[in-house]
Design an enzyme around this catalytic site. Structure first.
Site: not given
Ligand SMILES: Nc1ncnc2[nH]cnc12
Ligand SMILES: [Zn+2]
Length: 335
Positions: A16, A196
């Site tokens: 990101h 995640e």
């Molecule tokens: N690890 C992550 N998971 C979800 N959204 C994000 N935005 C930035 N990092 C992120």
């Molecule tokens: Zn991410």
């Protein structure tokens, strides 16, 4: 370090760009733009990098974005990342950007895109390839995503794909189905964060609702053997981010990370940095740390690098160039 993992030629696929905002740059941009950060100093901001979960990180991540206002800011941010990544062996970088988080603050979409593209154009002159992936915020109203998508359609030549990020649990992907279908029909690639913090059902959802070609994170896929079989059979890449998973408490320690189990299962795993300014390391440090932690050898490191190239959206010609660089690295490390 036996195998010089840091300089292994590789592609970074889960990054990101807003997550590369180092505290020093945040304060410099705050001063340039007359923005007040809710921290007195670089040290105070860095001391706040202690997260209990994804949401606690996202709160700080979005707050720090306030300093990003102009095309020049986005160019400086991406240029700093690309310089650092190039110094760590990254040869191709696909950058997520959270356009909604900027347009919601009154920043023009064209300035966000334009600044990021300026930096990628400069990096291309130095031999680093890459592209931009427009990420939608899954915890925000679909109308906001649709507004950004309408603008993005005027810049399709500068976007390689669409993605989905932000708070996962309780925010299934289904409401983005229409945008992703249209994006795919227009020739864009589709990726999505899933697995995640959320369980394997979020990975299935990303595959089925969005047609995701790659899953960002996906570490919890291992909880569902049928899903693992599907991901292996279809060769769906997973962009894994070890430091992120430790810092956001998806796993307790690096030693508990499922990366070795994922490799053993035959999953198409790549190693990435996610939000390196916040999580303590860029692509090179992530790969170096897992190499040390799990005693990965030359073949395993070369496999991770090859996976990153084959999972990328680079042209076939560029993939062949990068494959040759990995062969050369392997050859010079005893192959
Ligand atoms: N690890 C992550 N998971 C979800 N959204 C994000 N935005 C930035 N990092 C992120
Ligand atoms: Zn991410």
């Amino acid at each position: 370090m036996t195998f010089d993992a840091m300089l292994l030629p590789k592609a970074e696929l889960h990054l990101h760009i807003e997550g590369t905002l180092e505290p020093e740059l945040a304060f410099a941009l705050a001063a340039r733009n007359g923005v007040q950060l809710p921290f007195a100093s670089v040290e105070e901001l860095r001391a706040a990098y202690s997260f209990t979960d994804l949401q606690s990180f996202l709160d700080l991540y979005y707050a720090c974005m306030e300093v990003l206002r102009t095309r020049e800011d986005f160019r400086d941010l991406a240029a700093a990342y690309l310089r650092r990544a190039a110094a760590e062996g990254v040869r191709h970088a696909e950058l997520f950007f959270d356009a909604q988080a900027h347009t919601a603050r009154g920043v023009a979409f064209a300035d966000v895109m334009g600044g990021l593209q300026d930096a990628l154009d400069d990096a291309a002159l130095l031999g680093l390839s890459g592209g931009l992936i427009l990420s939608f915020l899954r915890d925000q109203p679909i109308e906001d995503a649709e507004a950004v998508w309408a603008e993005a359609k005027g810049h399709l030549d500068a976007i390689i794909g669409v993605g989905l990020d932000s708070a996962e649990v309780g925010n299934p992907a289904g409401k983005f189905e229409g945008i992703f279908a249209e994006a795919r029909a227009l020739g864009l690639h589709a990726v999505a964060h899933a697995g995640e913090e959320g369980g394997p059902e979020y990975v299935w959802d990303a595959l089925r609702s969005l047609g995701a070609e790659r899953i960002d994170h996906g570490i919890r896929s291992l909880e569902d053997p049928e899903l693992v079989r599907h991901l292996v059979d279809q060769r769906v890449p997973l962009t894994v981010c070890p430091f992120s998973n430790v810092r956001l408490r998806a796993v307790d320690t690096l030693a508990d990370h499922p990366l070795p189990a994922m490799l053993r299962a035959g999953l198409h795993v790549t190693v990435n940095s996610d939000d390196p300014a916040y999580f303590g390391g860029y692509a090179g440090e992530n790969i170096e740390a897992v190499a040390e932690q799990f005693a990965l050898g030359r073949e395993e490191l070369a496999l991770l690098a090859r996976n990153s190239v084959t999972a990328s959206f680079a042209s076939e010609e560029r993939k062949a160039e990068l494959a040759a660089e990995i062969d050369a690295w392997e050859g010079s490390h005893g192959g």
